[in-house]
Design a protein around this motif. Structure first.
Motif, PDB file in Angstrom:
ATOM      1  N   VAL A 144      28.045 -10.680  21.306  1.00 50.75           N
ATOM      2  CA  VAL A 144      27.234  -9.991  22.319  1.00 50.75           C
ATOM      3  C   VAL A 144      25.764 -10.374  22.162  1.00 50.75           C
ATOM      4  CG1 VAL A 144      26.389  -7.719  23.068  1.00 50.75           C
ATOM      5  CG2 VAL A 144      28.831  -8.064  22.646  1.00 50.75           C
ATOM      6  N   PHE A 145      25.291 -10.424  20.931  1.00 51.71           N
ATOM      7  CA  PHE A 145      23.900 -10.786  20.692  1.00 51.71           C
ATOM      8  C   PHE A 145      23.625 -12.230  21.126  1.00 51.71           C
ATOM      9  CE2 PHE A 145      23.744  -7.573  16.937  1.00 51.71           C
ATOM     10  CZ  PHE A 145      23.648  -6.514  17.820  1.00 51.71           C
TER      11      PHE A 145
ATOM     12  N   ALA B 134      16.028 -11.392  13.001  1.00 55.28           N
ATOM     13  CA  ALA B 134      16.025 -11.236  14.461  1.00 55.28           C
ATOM     14  C   ALA B 134      15.398  -9.903  14.852  1.00 55.28           C
ATOM     15  CB  ALA B 134      17.444 -11.346  15.011  1.00 55.28           C
ATOM     16  N   ALA B 135      15.725  -8.854  14.107  1.00 55.37           N
ATOM     17  CA  ALA B 135      15.149  -7.530  14.376  1.00 55.37           C
ATOM     18  C   ALA B 135      13.636  -7.555  14.210  1.00 55.37           C
ATOM     19  CB  ALA B 135      15.772  -6.490  13.442  1.00 55.37           C
TER      20      ALA B 135
ATOM     21  N   VAL C 116      26.088  -3.045   8.773  1.00 56.23           N
ATOM     22  CA  VAL C 116      27.489  -2.693   9.014  1.00 56.23           C
ATOM     23  C   VAL C 116      28.324  -3.317   7.904  1.00 56.23           C
ATOM     24  CG1 VAL C 116      29.462  -3.067  10.546  1.00 56.23           C
ATOM     25  CG2 VAL C 116      27.244  -2.434  11.506  1.00 56.23           C
ATOM     26  N   ASN C 117      29.130  -2.515   7.263  1.00 55.53           N
ATOM     27  CA  ASN C 117      29.994  -3.014   6.190  1.00 55.53           C
ATOM     28  C   ASN C 117      31.360  -3.378   6.760  1.00 55.53           C
ATOM     29  OD1 ASN C 117      28.119  -2.726   4.122  1.00 55.53           O
ATOM     30  ND2 ASN C 117      28.596  -0.552   3.899  1.00 55.53           N
ATOM     31  N   GLY C 118      31.374  -4.325   7.613  1.00 52.64           N
ATOM     32  CA  GLY C 118      32.630  -4.771   8.212  1.00 52.64           C
ATOM     33  C   GLY C 118      32.374  -6.028   9.007  1.00 52.64           C
TER      34      GLY C 118
ATOM     35  N   LEU D 192      16.347  -3.142  17.197  1.00 52.68           N
ATOM     36  CA  LEU D 192      16.951  -2.062  16.411  1.00 52.68           C
ATOM     37  C   LEU D 192      18.464  -2.223  16.310  1.00 52.68           C
ATOM     38  CD1 LEU D 192      14.869   0.978  17.733  1.00 52.68           C
ATOM     39  CD2 LEU D 192      14.687  -0.145  15.489  1.00 52.68           C
ATOM     40  N   ALA D 193      19.090  -2.722  17.362  1.00 49.86           N
ATOM     41  CA  ALA D 193      20.536  -2.980  17.320  1.00 49.86           C
ATOM     42  C   ALA D 193      20.848  -4.070  16.292  1.00 49.86           C
ATOM     43  CB  ALA D 193      21.048  -3.383  18.700  1.00 49.86           C
TER      44      ALA D 193
END
Length: 137
Positions: A72-73, A13-14, A62-64, A54-55
């Motif tokens: 949100v995306f 997506a990025a 993210v390791n979680g 970039l988000a």
């Protein structure tokens, strides 16, 4: 497996947001994109699409649990799909192709791309929610 698929989907997506904007806008020099939708696809709007990219890229690492980011995306992509459908219903795509081939292609596909990634992000949200439910319960 699923976490790798989710990470790779976020990266895809990025790349689509960042490279798509740079390619079709010819690095912000293609005024036909701006003229066809001066509100959403101004150079500022195109830059913000890259920031969303970039988000997505940041979220990929993210390791979680990224379920709420994915939600949100998905909502963000839904908004772009609705805006695209409204734009298509009110504008002549052929005239955009006459102005510029790249702009025509851009307006032909950006909503489909956003729809695909909206479905991916919704799936990522549901997958992460399911995993969180099983971890807590």
């Amino acid at each position: 497996m699923k976490s790798n698929l989710i990470r790779n989907g976020f990266i895809a997506a990025a790349l689509m947001n960042i490279s798509g904007v740079l390619l079709f806008s010819r690095a912000f020099t293609n005024e036909a994109i701006n003229q066809a939708d001066p509100v959403v696809m101004s150079n500022f709007g195109l830059l913000m699409i890259m920031v969303w990219g970039l988000a997505y890229l940041g979220a990929a690492f993210v390791n979680g649990n990224v379920r709420w980011l994915a939600a949100v995306f998905a909502i963000e992509k839904l908004i772009y799909v609705v805006v695209w459908l409204l734009w298509l219903s009110r504008h002549d795509l052929a005239s955009v192709y006459e102005m510029d081939l790249f702009a025509g292609i851009f307006y032909s596909i950006y909503g489909l791309n956003d729809l695909a990634f909206m479905l991916f992000f919704a799936w990522a949200f549901m997958t992460a929610s399911h995993a969180a439910k099983h971890e807590s319960g």
